[in-house]
Scaffold this motif. Structure first.
Motif: not given
Lengths: 221, 220
Positions: A64, A68-69, A72-73, A76, A87, A91, A95
């Motif tokens: 990956l 920023l990507v 988030e990964y 998660e 919330d 969020r 971002r």
């Protein structure tokens, strides 16, 4: 388990350090591979053929790119110590400001670093305006993310680089007088272990920036 | 409880249309406010997006959000029906990666190629072609970037799906063709024939006229 997560990074890259900071804050074990950007490894080029850049995260052999990507990964995939708020509106705000930093503030700051004279002066003006806007988001809060450090603090910790870059280029756009709230925030950040572990030695960084400026100048001749 | 959803947009803006498409895909009712972005932005727009002063802005129960990709993520998290992102975290990350790639690399390259004078077109077109080639690889034989149905990447690629072909018509630039990018070209057909997408696109003639006028302006 540590072999499951690999991070290809570069010691002076704030984007690479962002991912390290997030991994440390979430307590995710990882293997770090330092890349020489003037001589990129075959692994990096194989895993990130599109951008050929760091940071690059490889989790269970799946690569990956884009800090920023990756952030988030991480949130998660590892649910403990979340870095993004719960919330949806908050969020979205996190971002939005991350994009502002990466798409507006950083390019303007780069312009300041690489220019001289009138162009640099204008750049500094622009950076001041943008920093003022960003500083506003800290008002009344301990950190960008609220009571404790989160996603936007991780993204914004690139502001540390401003100070080093400023000293090396002779123009410091981020001063305590102009931005007391940002300075207060930096003071709080560096008390956090994970942040301290990701800091780079100031002199080493300034030498690096000076060298880069010189090579850019000679390249443009 | 009546939910208040408003979209401040501009009829010709692909970014604005992205937001409308996502809301329509999820069956969310909203009020649309057209902004005159070239000459006369409304005080409300400037109040809700003081940082960038641009469309689109989504207003949900009085709270504003700007930046189309940020808005798309918010829409996805707020209205759970007809998801536009996959479930698996890695697939979600890849979708975000491609959406970013479209905005940060593809669109600027295409825009530059489209508006370069014919004599200076070769290099920008080459660069734009590289982008399209890379983007095409993300399709990987699927009908849509999102798989069987339209997803976030398809929405983000709306400019390529519709606006680009009209720009090509007007400027004579050849960038996206069936010969050069068969899979991507096929995707554009699938995209625009999708019923919900159709309803979210600006009228063809109006957009063509807009582009023609723009070219005339830049020639003077």
């Amino acid at each position: 388990m540590a072999e499951e997560v690999k991070l290809f990074g570069m010691w002076a890259s704030p984007f690479s350090r962002r991912v390290e900071l997030a991994l440390k804050l979430k307590g995710i074990p990882y293997e770090y591979i330092e890349e020489d950007l003037s001589n990129k490894s075959p692994s990096l080029l194989k895993y990130n053929p599109i951008h050929k850049k760091v940071p690059l995260l490889v989790h269970k052999e799946k690569p990956l790119a884009e800090s920023l990507v990756i952030l988030e990964y991480l949130d998660e995939t590892w649910k403990n110590n979340p870095i993004l708020p719960q919330d949806p509106y908050e969020r979205a705000m996190a971002r939005f400001w991350a994009k502002f930093i990466d798409e507006k503030l950083l390019p303007t700051a780069a312009k300041v670093s690489h220019s001289t004279g009138k162009e640099q002066e204008q750049g500094v003006e622009e950076v001041h305006q943008q920093l003022k806007i960003l500083e506003n988001e800290l008002k009344g809060k301990e950190f960008f993310a609220g009571q404790s450090i989160g996603y936007l603090d991780i993204v914004a910790h690139v502001l540390f680089w401003f100070y080093s870059a400023g000293e090396a280029s002779g123009v410091n756009a981020l001063t305590t007088e102009k931005f007391p709230i940002i300075y207060e925030w930096i003071e709080k950040l560096i008390k956090i272990d994970a942040v301290n572990e990701c800091r780079i030695p100031k002199e080493k960084h300034q030498d690096f920036i000076r060298l880069r400026r010189e090579s850019l100048k000679s390249a443009s001749k | 409880m009546a939910e208040e959803v408003k979209v401040f947009g501009a009829w010709g803006s692909p970014f604005s249309r992205r937001v409308e498409l996502a809301l329509q895909l999820k069956g969310v009712q909203y009020e649309y406010i057209e902004e005159d972005v070239h000459k006369n932005k409304s005080p409300l727009l400037l109040k809700y997006n003081p940082v960038h002063k641009k469309v689109p802005v989504l207003l949900h129960n009085g709270k504003p959000i700007a930046e189309s990709l940020v808005i798309l993520e918010y829409i996805e998290e707020t209205w759970k029906g007809n998801p536009i992102l996959p479930e698996d975290p890695y697939d979600r990350a890849m979708a975000r990666f491609w959406a970013k790639f479209i905005d940060e690399k593809c669109l600027p390259a295409i825009w530059k190629a489209g508006w370069s004078p014919e004599s200076e077109r070769e290099k920008p077109v080459e660069e734009a072609c590289e982008c399209l080639k890379t983007l095409e690889s993300a399709l990987g034989g699927k009908r849509f970037f999102g798989g069987d149905k339209v997803g976030m990447v398809d929405i983000a690629a709306n400019f390529i799906g519709y606006w680009l072909r009209l720009i090509q018509e007007v400027t004579g630039m050849e960038l996206l063709s069936a010969e050069k990018f068969p899979e991507l070209f096929k995707w554009t057909d699938e995209f625009v024939s999708c019923s919900v997408v159709k309803g979210s696109l600006p009228p063809r003639d109006k957009l063509l006229a807009f582009f023609k006028a723009r070219i005339a302006e830049t020639m003077d």
